[in-house]
Design an enzyme around this catalytic site. Structure first.
Site, PDB file in Angstrom:
ATOM      1  N   GLU A 117      58.180  35.389   3.291  1.00  0.00           N
ATOM      2  CA  GLU A 117      57.472  35.283   4.573  1.00  0.00           C
ATOM      3  C   GLU A 117      56.628  36.528   4.860  1.00  0.00           C
ATOM      4  OE1 GLU A 117      57.396  32.451   5.571  1.00  0.00           O
ATOM      5  OE2 GLU A 117      59.328  31.467   5.307  1.00  0.00           O
ATOM      6  N   HIS A 138      62.640  37.408  11.701  1.00  0.00           N
ATOM      7  CA  HIS A 138      62.790  35.962  11.519  1.00  0.00           C
ATOM      8  C   HIS A 138      64.253  35.636  11.234  1.00  0.00           C
ATOM      9  CE1 HIS A 138      62.351  31.904  10.097  1.00  0.00           C
ATOM     10  NE2 HIS A 138      62.583  32.215   8.831  1.00  0.00           N
ATOM     11  N   HIS A 140      67.465  32.217  11.536  1.00  0.00           N
ATOM     12  CA  HIS A 140      67.748  30.780  11.585  1.00  0.00           C
ATOM     13  C   HIS A 140      68.883  30.505  12.587  1.00  0.00           C
ATOM     14  CE1 HIS A 140      66.240  30.195   7.099  1.00  0.00           C
ATOM     15  NE2 HIS A 140      65.277  30.595   7.916  1.00  0.00           N
ATOM     16  N   GLU A 168      68.000  35.219  33.253  1.00  0.00           N
ATOM     17  CA  GLU A 168      67.348  36.383  32.658  1.00  0.00           C
ATOM     18  C   GLU A 168      66.094  36.003  31.854  1.00  0.00           C
ATOM     19  OE1 GLU A 168      70.533  36.425  28.991  1.00  0.00           O
ATOM     20  OE2 GLU A 168      69.614  38.327  29.477  1.00  0.00           O
ATOM     21  N   HIS A 209      63.319  24.869  11.590  1.00  0.00           N
ATOM     22  CA  HIS A 209      63.454  25.989  10.648  1.00  0.00           C
ATOM     23  C   HIS A 209      64.061  27.237  11.305  1.00  0.00           C
ATOM     24  CE1 HIS A 209      61.588  28.497   7.179  1.00  0.00           C
ATOM     25  NE2 HIS A 209      62.479  29.218   7.818  1.00  0.00           N
TER      26      HIS A 209
HETATM   27  P1  13P Z   1      63.214  35.028   1.868  1.00  0.00           P
HETATM   28  O1  13P Z   1      64.549  35.082   1.170  1.00  0.00           O
HETATM   29  O2  13P Z   1      62.062  34.930   0.883  1.00  0.00           O
HETATM   30  O3  13P Z   1      63.051  36.133   2.865  1.00  0.00           O
HETATM   31  O4  13P Z   1      63.149  33.645   2.670  1.00  0.00           O
HETATM   32  C1  13P Z   1      64.111  33.328   3.621  1.00  0.00           C
HETATM   33  C2  13P Z   1      63.565  32.473   4.713  1.00  0.00           C
HETATM   34  O5  13P Z   1      64.156  32.404   5.767  1.00  0.00           O
HETATM   35  C3  13P Z   1      62.309  31.723   4.496  1.00  0.00           C
HETATM   36  O6  13P Z   1      61.793  31.224   5.688  1.00  0.00           O
HETATM   37 ZN    ZN Z   2      63.337  30.998   7.265  1.00  0.00          ZN
END
Ligand code: 13P
Ligand code: ZN
Length: 267
Positions: A117, A138, A140, A168, A209
């Site tokens: 990313e 980033h 998940h 908040e 995602h």
């Molecule tokens: P990477 O392991 O390449 O950082 O990818 C993980 C991910 O969350 C892709 O969206």
């Molecule tokens: Zn990801």
């Protein structure tokens, strides 16, 4: 003394570890990047490979980042292993003078590449640099992702649902939250779509995602992720109990905005 003793590396590692224990980083899921200050760069140069080369071309070049140095997680590396093996899991990269490539200055000691990313991280850094944001993050987080199966995939729907889920929220993210529809991850198209949203705000959801956050420092980026995921958890619970029977009203929002001196996005 070595690279991993530098305070910004230590702070990066601490955040990666905290985030893993939050449950936001299964396997190699998620990635983190940090733009060094001039002083941090000077301290890092003592420990880096000055001969690194040739430059690796960037998929999404950004001339505004020319010469900047970033600490980023490696592709396929597990957030839970960052604390155990930082030199294998992380990469310190210097963007070339034309902004079109990077030199690997330190890290990835067992081989590999910066996060897949990287295009989204760097284009987000490019739009956030003027605002003094140094961290792009980033993850998940499960409840945020779950909501992308239920709510309309719009800025308006996500912002309202999360603002209403915790008092908040409008104060912490008055600009609201951007939404990118499902796209193939890891390339320049999703990077362009995400950074277009990031121009107006600091949080962007990727449908089905995960989430991207931008912060001035590690605390701010981590805090945004934490606040959004907590609100999403409450929202999921309320929806699971049959939906809200009462909520924070328009009048409540305008009273909050006045009291905290924030300007709320128009929804
Ligand atoms: P990477 O392991 O390449 O950082 O990818 C993980 C991910 O969350 C892709 O969206
Ligand atoms: Zn990801």
């Amino acid at each position: 003394m070595s690279m991993i003793d530098l305070p910004f590396v230590d702070a990066f590692i601490r955040m990666a570890d905290d985030a893993f224990y939050k449950g936001w980083h299964e396997r190699n899921g998620g990635n983190l990047s940090y733009r060094l200050t001039d002083d941090e760069r000077a301290a890092a140069e003592v420990f880096w490979n000055a001969e690194a080369g040739p430059a690796v071309p960037l998929e999404a070049p950004a001339s505004v980042l020319a010469g900047d140095v970033f600490l980023v997680t490696g592709s396929g590396k597990y957030m839970r292993n960052v604390i155990l093996a930082p030199e294998e899991s992380l990469a310190l990269v210097e963007i070339t003078a034309d902004g079109a490539g990077y030199y690997l200055r330190w890290g990835l000691s067992a081989g590999g590449r910066p996060t897949s990313e990287l295009p989204t991280h760097l284009l987000n850094h490019a739009v956030k640099k003027a605002a003094g944001k140094r961290v792009i993050y980033h993850a998940h987080p499960g409840n945020v992702i779950a909501l992308t199966y239920i709510l309309p995939l719009t800025h308006k729907a996500f912002t309202r649902a999360l603002w209403e889920s915790a008092t908040e929220c409008p104060v912490v993210f008055p600009e609201g939250i951007g939404v990118v529809p499902w796209m193939v991850p890891g390339g320049k198209d999703i990077a362009a779509a995400t950074s277009a949203e990031m121009k107006h705000r600091n949080i962007v959801v990727w449908a089905h995602h995960g989430l991207f956050c931008a912060g001035a420092d590690f605390d701010e980026a981590f805090g945004l992720m934490d606040t959004v995921e907590k609100a999403a958890e409450i929202c999921v619970k309320v929806l699971s109990m049959g939906g809200a029977r009462q909520t924070i009203t328009e009048q409540n929002f305008s009273d909050l905005a006045k009291s905290f001196g924030v300007t709320l996005a128009e929804l």
